[in-house]
Design a protein around this motif. Sequence first.
Motif: not given
Length: 339
Positions: A335-339
């Motif tokens: 989720x952090x990478x997907x923003x």
Amino acid sequence: MSWSGAVQSLPWRVSFVQTLFPGAAVAVVVSLAASAIAFRYGAPVMLFALLLGMAMSFLAEDPKLTAGIRFAASNGLKFGVALMGLRVSLDLVMDLGVGVFALIAFGSATTIGVGLLIGRFLGWNREQTIIASGAVAICGASAALALSSVTRSFRDKDDHTLVVILAATTLSTAAMIFYPVLLEILGFSDVAEGIILGASIHDVAQVVGAGFSVSDSAGESATLSKMTRVALLPVVLLAVQLFSQGRTNEADRRKFGLPWFVTAFLALMVLNQIAPIPAVLVDTSRWLSSTLLIIAVAALGLSSAPKRLLKVGGTTLAFMGVLSLWLLLCASLGIWLLG
């Protein structure tokens, strides 16, 4: 014709019903008691069904009850899993988007993969590992029961399944309490937090509890994310069946086929996508499925041997705890990478 003669002429045998009814009735009573306690205290009903069943396990030593208890465990499980097909909606899955769906699928798949590696290190057989890692990867107790029903038999299989259910419920309850606090500290938005909760907590009830304890938007995204994981269950069941086919000899391969309840699960899932099923029917099937699974868990608890469970419980809890942390890490980083 006399009454006794008329009864004996019926297609079923009274003795058959007499053999199964007492034990099955005990399982139903235990499940009702567990449901009442869980409702009163807002606790996981599966956990109470298991614990109450284990506390009453001495009843299974009565030969008049043994057959009925086993019948309730086996058939309650199979019909409950079959009816789960109406719970799965592919429309909900598509609403999340391709990125989130890929993240959830990746987390579930790698959890099972990591579990297989750890299980080999522990000396577990593949079936043991699949039941435990699948419970973490998909949907807790329901996945454990479904996977147990399609994997090949091994020594103390029922005991292992019970420990997995107990561990999954324990870890889900702990996650319901601590995950929202941790994710808030890490600074995730409510919607992102809900997706992570749904992608990492095992049992549906705890996902809903954790999500809506944050906010309505978190609760809705958590439920949606969790249902996406549930939608992966038939894929995992099919993969297990195909793998089992690959390990059998040529004669057994000719006889290969999905168990009827897996086929029913898939058929109902497809029907749910292509036909307008009345909401009352869907709600009734959801209630009936949950009820049958609770009865099955109560019956498994009744047929358990608590002393044997205590010997293996610590290892299983640690195994599933490690996989739970892996799943949480995958979901959070994703989720952090997907923003």
